[in-house]
Motif scaffolding. Structure first.
Motif, PDB file in Angstrom:
ATOM      1  N   GLY A 156       0.810  -1.208   0.000  1.00  0.00           N
ATOM      2  CA  GLY A 156       0.000   0.000   0.000  1.00  0.00           C
ATOM      3  C   GLY A 156       0.843   1.258   0.000  1.00  0.00           C
ATOM      4  O   GLY A 156       0.584   2.207  -0.758  1.00  0.00           O
ATOM      5  N   TYR A 157       1.878   1.276   0.832  1.00  0.00           N
ATOM      6  CA  TYR A 157       2.764   2.443   0.899  1.00  0.00           C
ATOM      7  C   TYR A 157       3.533   2.640  -0.403  1.00  0.00           C
ATOM      8  O   TYR A 157       3.790   3.779  -0.820  1.00  0.00           O
ATOM      9  CB  TYR A 157       3.749   2.284   2.060  1.00  0.00           C
ATOM     10  N   LEU A 158       3.927   1.560  -1.062  1.00  0.00           N
ATOM     11  CA  LEU A 158       4.613   1.683  -2.350  1.00  0.00           C
ATOM     12  C   LEU A 158       3.728   2.420  -3.352  1.00  0.00           C
ATOM     13  O   LEU A 158       4.199   3.299  -4.084  1.00  0.00           O
ATOM     14  CB  LEU A 158       4.977   0.303  -2.897  1.00  0.00           C
ATOM     15  N   ALA A 159       2.452   2.070  -3.370  1.00  0.00           N
ATOM     16  CA  ALA A 159       1.531   2.724  -4.295  1.00  0.00           C
ATOM     17  C   ALA A 159       1.332   4.189  -3.937  1.00  0.00           C
ATOM     18  O   ALA A 159       1.401   5.078  -4.806  1.00  0.00           O
ATOM     19  CB  ALA A 159       0.193   1.986  -4.299  1.00  0.00           C
ATOM     20  N   LEU A 160       1.099   4.478  -2.663  1.00  0.00           N
ATOM     21  CA  LEU A 160       0.818   5.852  -2.247  1.00  0.00           C
ATOM     22  C   LEU A 160       2.024   6.764  -2.425  1.00  0.00           C
ATOM     23  O   LEU A 160       1.886   7.919  -2.844  1.00  0.00           O
ATOM     24  CB  LEU A 160       0.354   5.878  -0.793  1.00  0.00           C
ATOM     25  N   SER A 161       3.223   6.268  -2.099  1.00  0.00           N
ATOM     26  CA  SER A 161       4.413   7.115  -2.212  1.00  0.00           C
ATOM     27  C   SER A 161       4.758   7.401  -3.662  1.00  0.00           C
ATOM     28  O   SER A 161       5.340   8.443  -3.974  1.00  0.00           O
ATOM     29  CB  SER A 161       5.602   6.472  -1.488  1.00  0.00           C
ATOM     30  N   GLY A 162       4.402   6.482  -4.564  1.00  0.00           N
ATOM     31  CA  GLY A 162       4.597   6.750  -5.981  1.00  0.00           C
ATOM     32  C   GLY A 162       3.597   7.761  -6.521  1.00  0.00           C
ATOM     33  O   GLY A 162       3.849   8.404  -7.538  1.00  0.00           O
ATOM     34  N   ALA A 163       2.469   7.911  -5.837  1.00  0.00           N
ATOM     35  CA  ALA A 163       1.449   8.865  -6.273  1.00  0.00           C
ATOM     36  C   ALA A 163       1.695  10.251  -5.710  1.00  0.00           C
ATOM     37  O   ALA A 163       1.581  11.255  -6.426  1.00  0.00           O
ATOM     38  CB  ALA A 163       0.067   8.369  -5.846  1.00  0.00           C
ATOM     39  N   CYS A 164       2.023  10.358  -4.426  1.00  0.00           N
ATOM     40  CA  CYS A 164       2.281  11.648  -3.775  1.00  0.00           C
ATOM     41  C   CYS A 164       3.124  11.390  -2.538  1.00  0.00           C
ATOM     42  O   CYS A 164       2.594  10.942  -1.509  1.00  0.00           O
ATOM     43  CB  CYS A 164       0.972  12.347  -3.411  1.00  0.00           C
ATOM     44  N   LEU A 165       4.406  11.663  -2.631  1.00  0.00           N
ATOM     45  CA  LEU A 165       5.306  11.369  -1.523  1.00  0.00           C
ATOM     46  C   LEU A 165       4.959  12.205  -0.295  1.00  0.00           C
ATOM     47  O   LEU A 165       5.070  11.729   0.838  1.00  0.00           O
ATOM     48  CB  LEU A 165       6.767  11.614  -1.930  1.00  0.00           C
ATOM     49  N   THR A 166       4.534  13.442  -0.485  1.00  0.00           N
ATOM     50  CA  THR A 166       4.170  14.291   0.659  1.00  0.00           C
ATOM     51  C   THR A 166       3.056  13.648   1.469  1.00  0.00           C
ATOM     52  O   THR A 166       3.128  13.554   2.694  1.00  0.00           O
ATOM     53  CB  THR A 166       3.735  15.680   0.185  1.00  0.00           C
ATOM     54  N   THR A 167       2.007  13.188   0.779  1.00  0.00           N
ATOM     55  CA  THR A 167       0.895  12.543   1.472  1.00  0.00           C
ATOM     56  C   THR A 167       1.344  11.275   2.165  1.00  0.00           C
ATOM     57  O   THR A 167       0.971  11.016   3.323  1.00  0.00           O
ATOM     58  CB  THR A 167      -0.240  12.231   0.478  1.00  0.00           C
ATOM     59  N   ALA A 168       2.150  10.464   1.478  1.00  0.00           N
ATOM     60  CA  ALA A 168       2.616   9.208   2.072  1.00  0.00           C
ATOM     61  C   ALA A 168       3.455   9.467   3.316  1.00  0.00           C
ATOM     62  O   ALA A 168       3.320   8.769   4.331  1.00  0.00           O
ATOM     63  CB  ALA A 168       3.420   8.407   1.054  1.00  0.00           C
ATOM     64  N   PHE A 169       4.326  10.474   3.269  1.00  0.00           N
ATOM     65  CA  PHE A 169       5.145  10.814   4.428  1.00  0.00           C
ATOM     66  C   PHE A 169       4.280  11.261   5.606  1.00  0.00           C
ATOM     67  O   PHE A 169       4.465  10.814   6.746  1.00  0.00           O
ATOM     68  CB  PHE A 169       6.141  11.909   4.052  1.00  0.00           C
ATOM     69  N   ILE A 170       3.322  12.126   5.331  1.00  0.00           N
ATOM     70  CA  ILE A 170       2.424  12.571   6.395  1.00  0.00           C
ATOM     71  C   ILE A 170       1.681  11.376   6.991  1.00  0.00           C
ATOM     72  O   ILE A 170       1.526  11.276   8.213  1.00  0.00           O
ATOM     73  CB  ILE A 170       1.434  13.619   5.853  1.00  0.00           C
ATOM     74  N   LEU A 171       1.243  10.460   6.145  1.00  0.00           N
ATOM     75  CA  LEU A 171       0.529   9.278   6.622  1.00  0.00           C
ATOM     76  C   LEU A 171       1.377   8.455   7.589  1.00  0.00           C
ATOM     77  O   LEU A 171       0.861   7.907   8.564  1.00  0.00           O
ATOM     78  CB  LEU A 171       0.106   8.402   5.447  1.00  0.00           C
ATOM     79  N   THR A 172       2.689   8.367   7.335  1.00  0.00           N
ATOM     80  CA  THR A 172       3.528   7.586   8.249  1.00  0.00           C
ATOM     81  C   THR A 172       3.475   8.158   9.656  1.00  0.00           C
ATOM     82  O   THR A 172       3.515   7.408  10.644  1.00  0.00           O
ATOM     83  CB  THR A 172       4.996   7.545   7.779  1.00  0.00           C
ATOM     84  N   GLN A 173       3.371   9.475   9.759  1.00  0.00           N
ATOM     85  CA  GLN A 173       3.348  10.106  11.073  1.00  0.00           C
ATOM     86  C   GLN A 173       1.948  10.054  11.699  1.00  0.00           C
ATOM     87  O   GLN A 173       1.795   9.817  12.897  1.00  0.00           O
ATOM     88  CB  GLN A 173       3.811  11.568  10.957  1.00  0.00           C
ATOM     89  N   LEU A 174       0.916  10.261  10.877  1.00  0.00           N
ATOM     90  CA  LEU A 174      -0.450  10.183  11.383  1.00  0.00           C
ATOM     91  C   LEU A 174      -0.776   8.768  11.863  1.00  0.00           C
ATOM     92  O   LEU A 174      -1.360   8.573  12.941  1.00  0.00           O
ATOM     93  CB  LEU A 174      -1.446  10.601  10.296  1.00  0.00           C
ATOM     94  N   THR A 175      -0.399   7.788  11.057  1.00  0.00           N
ATOM     95  CA  THR A 175      -0.711   6.410  11.438  1.00  0.00           C
ATOM     96  C   THR A 175       0.193   5.923  12.561  1.00  0.00           C
ATOM     97  O   THR A 175      -0.228   5.096  13.382  1.00  0.00           O
ATOM     98  CB  THR A 175      -0.600   5.475  10.225  1.00  0.00           C
ATOM     99  N   GLY A 176       1.408   6.433  12.623  1.00  0.00           N
ATOM    100  CA  GLY A 176       2.271   6.091  13.755  1.00  0.00           C
ATOM    101  C   GLY A 176       1.672   6.572  15.064  1.00  0.00           C
ATOM    102  O   GLY A 176       1.684   5.855  16.072  1.00  0.00           O
ATOM    103  N   ALA A 177       1.119   7.777  15.041  1.00  0.00           N
ATOM    104  CA  ALA A 177       0.455   8.294  16.232  1.00  0.00           C
ATOM    105  C   ALA A 177      -0.797   7.478  16.557  1.00  0.00           C
ATOM    106  O   ALA A 177      -1.067   7.162  17.724  1.00  0.00           O
ATOM    107  CB  ALA A 177       0.084   9.761  16.024  1.00  0.00           C
ATOM    108  N   SER A 178      -1.553   7.113  15.535  1.00  0.00           N
ATOM    109  CA  SER A 178      -2.769   6.319  15.748  1.00  0.00           C
ATOM    110  C   SER A 178      -2.442   4.976  16.385  1.00  0.00           C
ATOM    111  O   SER A 178      -3.163   4.497  17.272  1.00  0.00           O
ATOM    112  CB  SER A 178      -3.500   6.096  14.423  1.00  0.00           C
ATOM    113  N   ARG A 179      -1.348   4.366  15.954  1.00  0.00           N
ATOM    114  CA  ARG A 179      -0.964   3.072  16.526  1.00  0.00           C
ATOM    115  C   ARG A 179      -0.554   3.208  17.984  1.00  0.00           C
ATOM    116  O   ARG A 179      -0.815   2.317  18.798  1.00  0.00           O
ATOM    117  CB  ARG A 179       0.169   2.451  15.703  1.00  0.00           C
TER     118      ARG A 179
END
Length: 365
Positions: free
Chosen positions: A68-91
């Motif tokens: 999933g991350y491979l697909a998202l980072s190829g589409a928009c790296l900014t969004t994928a990077f932000i997601l790593t931090q948002l989901t890290g906090a959620s976990r």
């Protein structure tokens, strides 16, 4: 109703990635923020991928998360990077023993209606050399008082909650879910970055900020980050985003090679290397070894860093002068690739990448 993406093979994932790619061009200026992209991720159920089923999530496997991350980072790296931090906090919030806090925050985190991010870099590699903790906690009858700052908080000006760590005088540490509207919290405008400025990564300051036990995620204990559940997939997350960016640059070069035969051989060579590294990445995520190369997490990071730098520069060369003009994606890819030399980059990885740059070794070897 928008389809919730329930696996990396779901037919809605390419549609989401297409929409993210279209929106990527809108992320210009220091004040930009991918609000539409985050909204789309919420509608497509992306925030659910990372959370356990008994907490309302989809609980994707580490292998599926990598895909999933491979697909998202190829589409928009900014969004994928932000997601790593948002989901890290959620976990972290999902894994707390504070049931009331989890119940209060997690439902809106799963939809993207409430944004949480991480403020823990000061407890790992950032600023640890200074001796005095960057964020200090003083225990009170009702909880703790925080003083100090966390230097690199993604989404600092946009998040509703920061999962932030602090250290007491006796060396024990706490992890709290800090509301960003709490009195004493300030979030200066982040400085402009070489790339990914739209991630709004900047400092969060605390001046006599009171938090109660209702805000407490973990602690006080030593090494609080080693407790509970974090946000990564076996330490492979950063390499995944690097390889995702490399993929989009390679696709561009291969497209140019269809009418310019001189590009075919170098593009094919990097394409073959990319396939080997992605196979190694997926194998590592599944807990198996890779016969061809036997790459561990650190070796994968070294080679992913190397590949993303070379693949994006190849894309720029293929674009010629047009790629050097502001606004062309090839130039942005090159700037974004530099991020992997500084984001959570262990000293051993940096040393090997420097050796390659100096011609003393070949990380792609």
């Amino acid at each position: 109703m928008t389809d919730r993406i329930t696996s990396p093979d779901h037919p809605a994932l390419p549609e989401l990635c297409r929409r993210l790619t279209e929106l990527d061009t809108t992320l210009v200026g220091e004040d930009s923020w991918p609000a539409d992209q985050i909204r789309l991720c919420g509608k497509y159920g992306v925030f659910e991928w990372f959370v356990a089923a008994d907490c309302g999530g989809q609980e994707w496997s580490d292998v599926d998360l990598i895909r999933g991350y491979l697909a998202l980072s190829g589409a928009c790296l900014t969004t994928a990077f932000i997601l790593t931090q948002l989901t890290g906090a959620s976990r972290r919030i999902e894994g707390t023993n504070n049931e009331a806090l989890r119940g209060r925050l997690l439902p809106d985190l799963l939809t993207g209606d409430h944004l949480a991010t991480l403020g823990v870099s000061h407890m790992t590699t950032s600023r640890r050399h200074l001796g005095t903790p960057a964020m200090q906690a003083r225990q009170t009858e009702s909880g703790f008082v925080l003083n100090g700052f966390s230097a690199w908080v993604t989404g600092s000006t946009r998040a509703d909650t920061v999962v932030i760590g602090a250290e007491l005088d006796d060396g024990r540490q706490v992890l709290v879910a800090l509301p960003t509207d709490r009195p004493g919290v300030s979030r200066p405008t982040p400085g402009s970055l070489v790339a990914l400025s739209a991630s709004q990564t900047g400092p969060v300051h605390c001046d006599e900020v009171e938090v109660t036990d209702a805000d407490l995620l973990a602690g006080p204990v030593e090494n609080v980050l080693q407790t509970g559940r974090g946000g990564g997939a076996g330490g492979l997350q950063t390499s995944t985003l690097a390889l995702g960016l490399a993929q989009v640059a390679l696709r561009y070069t291969l497209g140019e090679a269809e009418r310019r035969p001189e590009l075919q051989e170098p593009a094919d060579a990097l394409g073959a290397e990319s396939k080997v590294l992605i196979a190694a990445l997926l194998a590592a995520a599944s807990g198996t070894t890779v016969e061809a190369g036997g790459l561990d997490v650190q070796s994968l990071r070294v080679r992913a860093n190397s590949l993303v730098l070379r693949a994006t520069q190849m894309g720029l060369a293929a674009a010629k002068g047009a790629g050097y003009a502001a606004g062309h994606p090839a130039g942005r890819w090159c700037r974004e690739a530099l991020f992997f030399l500084v984001w959570s980059c262990p000293q051993q990885v940096m040393a090997e990448n420097l050796r390659e740059l100096a011609g003393l070794s070949k990380a792609a070897g």
